[in-house]
Design a protein around this motif. Sequence first.
Motif, short mmCIF file in Angstrom:
data_model
loop_
_atom_site.label_atom_id
_atom_site.label_comp_id
_atom_site.label_asym_id
_atom_site.label_seq_id
_atom_site.Cartn_x
_atom_site.Cartn_y
_atom_site.Cartn_z
N GLY A 31 31.60 34.57 38.12
CA GLY A 31 30.80 35.06 37.00
C GLY A 31 31.63 35.40 35.77
N GLN A 32 32.87 35.86 35.98
CA GLN A 32 33.74 36.20 34.85
C GLN A 32 34.04 34.96 34.02
OE1 GLN A 32 35.31 39.42 34.04
NE2 GLN A 32 33.53 40.03 35.20
N ILE A 68 30.17 32.43 26.20
CA ILE A 68 30.30 32.87 24.81
C ILE A 68 31.10 31.86 23.98
CG2 ILE A 68 29.96 35.35 25.19
CD1 ILE A 68 33.01 35.65 24.87
N GLN A 102 41.28 29.25 26.96
CA GLN A 102 41.04 30.63 26.51
C GLN A 102 40.48 31.48 27.64
OE1 GLN A 102 38.49 29.83 23.09
NE2 GLN A 102 39.99 30.77 21.73
N GLN A 138 42.98 39.35 35.06
CA GLN A 138 42.39 40.00 36.24
C GLN A 138 43.03 39.50 37.53
OE1 GLN A 138 38.05 40.72 36.11
NE2 GLN A 138 38.10 39.56 34.22
N ARG A 186 46.17 41.30 39.06
CA ARG A 186 46.05 42.47 39.93
C ARG A 186 46.17 42.13 41.40
NH1 ARG A 186 41.69 44.34 35.58
NH2 ARG A 186 43.38 44.64 34.10
N MET A 190 23.85 33.95 26.55
CA MET A 190 23.38 33.95 27.94
C MET A 190 23.58 35.33 28.55
SD MET A 190 23.72 31.19 30.81
CE MET A 190 22.70 31.30 32.24
N PHE A 225 23.30 37.30 32.27
CA PHE A 225 23.30 36.98 33.70
C PHE A 225 22.66 38.10 34.53
CE2 PHE A 225 26.85 34.90 31.66
CZ PHE A 225 26.89 33.64 32.23
N ASN A 232 28.18 40.35 34.51
CA ASN A 232 29.42 39.62 34.23
C ASN A 232 30.14 40.09 32.98
OD1 ASN A 232 28.81 38.14 36.47
ND2 ASN A 232 28.14 36.32 35.38
N LEU A 233 30.13 41.40 32.74
CA LEU A 233 30.98 41.91 31.66
C LEU A 233 32.43 41.74 32.08
CD1 LEU A 233 29.07 45.19 30.75
CD2 LEU A 233 29.26 43.13 29.36
N PHE A 234 33.31 41.51 31.10
CA PHE A 234 34.71 41.32 31.43
C PHE A 234 35.27 42.64 31.94
CE2 PHE A 234 34.04 38.28 27.76
CZ PHE A 234 33.70 37.23 28.61
N ALA A 235 35.68 42.64 33.22
CA ALA A 235 35.98 43.88 33.90
C ALA A 235 37.21 44.60 33.36
CB ALA A 235 36.17 43.61 35.40
N HIS A 236 38.13 43.85 32.73
CA HIS A 236 39.37 44.46 32.27
C HIS A 236 39.32 44.82 30.79
CE1 HIS A 236 39.45 40.34 31.12
NE2 HIS A 236 40.67 40.38 30.61
N LYS A 237 38.13 44.70 30.19
CA LYS A 237 38.02 45.03 28.77
C LYS A 237 36.98 46.13 28.57
CE LYS A 237 39.81 40.81 26.93
NZ LYS A 237 41.11 41.32 26.48
N LEU A 295 35.11 40.19 21.61
CA LEU A 295 35.99 39.09 22.03
C LEU A 295 35.53 37.73 21.50
CD1 LEU A 295 38.50 38.54 24.02
CD2 LEU A 295 36.76 37.54 25.48
N GLY A 296 34.25 37.43 21.68
CA GLY A 296 33.72 36.14 21.22
C GLY A 296 33.90 35.95 19.72
N LYS A 306 37.73 35.48 18.99
CA LYS A 306 38.44 34.31 19.52
C LYS A 306 37.71 32.99 19.26
CE LYS A 306 41.74 36.76 21.26
NZ LYS A 306 43.11 36.67 20.77
N VAL A 307 36.39 33.05 19.16
CA VAL A 307 35.63 31.81 18.96
C VAL A 307 35.23 31.64 17.49
CG1 VAL A 307 33.58 30.52 19.64
CG2 VAL A 307 34.78 31.92 21.33
N ALA A 350 32.80 49.06 34.71
CA ALA A 350 32.55 49.70 36.00
C ALA A 350 32.13 51.17 35.84
CB ALA A 350 33.78 49.60 36.90
N ARG A 407 26.83 41.64 23.79
CA ARG A 407 27.92 40.65 23.77
C ARG A 407 27.39 39.26 23.38
NH1 ARG A 407 31.05 39.34 29.28
NH2 ARG A 407 28.96 38.67 29.86
N MET A 438 27.54 36.81 19.04
CA MET A 438 27.84 35.43 18.63
C MET A 438 26.80 34.89 17.65
SD MET A 438 30.63 34.96 20.15
CE MET A 438 30.90 33.22 19.84
#
Lengths: 216, 247
Positions: A113-114, A121, A127, A136, A139, B86, B88, B92-97, B105-106, B109-110, B140, B154, B158
């Motif tokens: 899913g990540q 996006i 990227q 990730q 880790r 989209m 979900f 599915n959020l980016f876990a490390h951000k 981010l989008g 970077k995009v 989390a 998120r 865009m």
Amino acid sequence: MGVIVEHFPLYAQGFLQTLRICLFSAVGALVLGTILAGFRVSPVPPLRAVGSAWVTVFRNTPLAVVLFAVAFGLPELGVNGSYFYFGVIGLTCYTAAFVCEAVRSGINSVSAGQAEAARAIGLTFSQSLSLIVLPQALRTVVPPLGSVIIAMIKNSAIVGAFGVGGDLFAQGIQLTSAQGYAAAGVLTGVLLGYLLLTIPGGILLGVLERKVAVAR
Amino acid sequence: MTTTSMIRMASVDKHFGELHVLRDINLEVESGQVVVVLGPSGSGKSTLCRTINRLEPIDSGIIEVDGKRLPEEGKALAGLRADVGMVFQSFNLFAHKTILENVTLGPLKVRKVGKAVAEKDGLALLERVGIANQKDKYPAQLSGGQQQRAAIARALAMKPKVMLFDEPTSALDPEMVQEVLDVMTTLAGEGMTMLVVTHEMGFARRAAHRVVFMSDGEIVEDASPETFFSNPTSDRAKDFLGKILTH
């Protein structure tokens, strides 16, 4: 044991030579191995083929044979350099195969899913790999990578024996066979030298592991 | 062909091995329309949603977004996905951000927007979905409802032409469903083109212009919510509604 004190400068030289071989090879193998892991999960079939072929060849060939092939094969191809660089290149190529597989297992541990969200996006494959998946994956990858790097440090003894010379193990051989010291004392010194690299390395990895651990 | 179709699917087929998950799908979603896709689980509705930005490739048929055929995997496809938001089921959020980093981010970077602008817009979006005070937390640390609202922000960051929702409330505790549906209802009211796969009948009645009912990989009914809920024509839809509405 007196030999260790008596020939301390020799040991110190050997330690530094081993350290140099390991630093160059570790950086090279981590970079190359990570790129290869990217190849192995990429949507482009030729890149996947390169990644798989690399792992198959280098993981299944004894390091001594790899070093032999590099040291005698590269000059045939017109690439010349010192044995030190050939040794580092051989050890890098060999270790990169193991780094690749460790990193790939980390990539697979990140939930699909990540990567889907990253693609959704509009991030490109490279990227989403470099910004979302690899950070990730790191880790879960630190412990197996630690093992790979520690194995590499020990493998550097084979590089030293392969004409590079001057590393810890080669100094030990020199002291026992050329100067006739008893092997037990000499090798204890050699062992201490390697432990001086591997144990702090392990501790450093433990610290790193705790640092990058974040809840998912 | 109408030029106002934001999404057009024609004769789309897809198999998962032996399973024929999408059977000759023909569907058009006009700009500004909200289409809710209903159906029993396994009917192919999530797959349908995921084919529209090619997270699932199709076997045959045509899919167009804003008049353009879906490109092959590569830069062009990434460009198209940037225009298709989209959301979900599992957020599915980016876990490390952090939440704000997820939203910026989008654009950074995009869209190559500057950092200050991206953060200002991102904060405004988080404000809009009611979680600006959570901006520096990691996913989390948020409740499911908050995470899903962040995920909507998120996608909106865009500035998409169309939003796809793949069962956005199915993983939420009941008391958090409403806060997400409220955000979606507001969005629908603002004229966003939306395709929503959901089991939320209330949302379908309230916000949808059209209801599409799927069963066994086929579109069985395509009607206004009033017609669908009061006068379903197919037996499969009657059976489905019977089970849903009496439980």
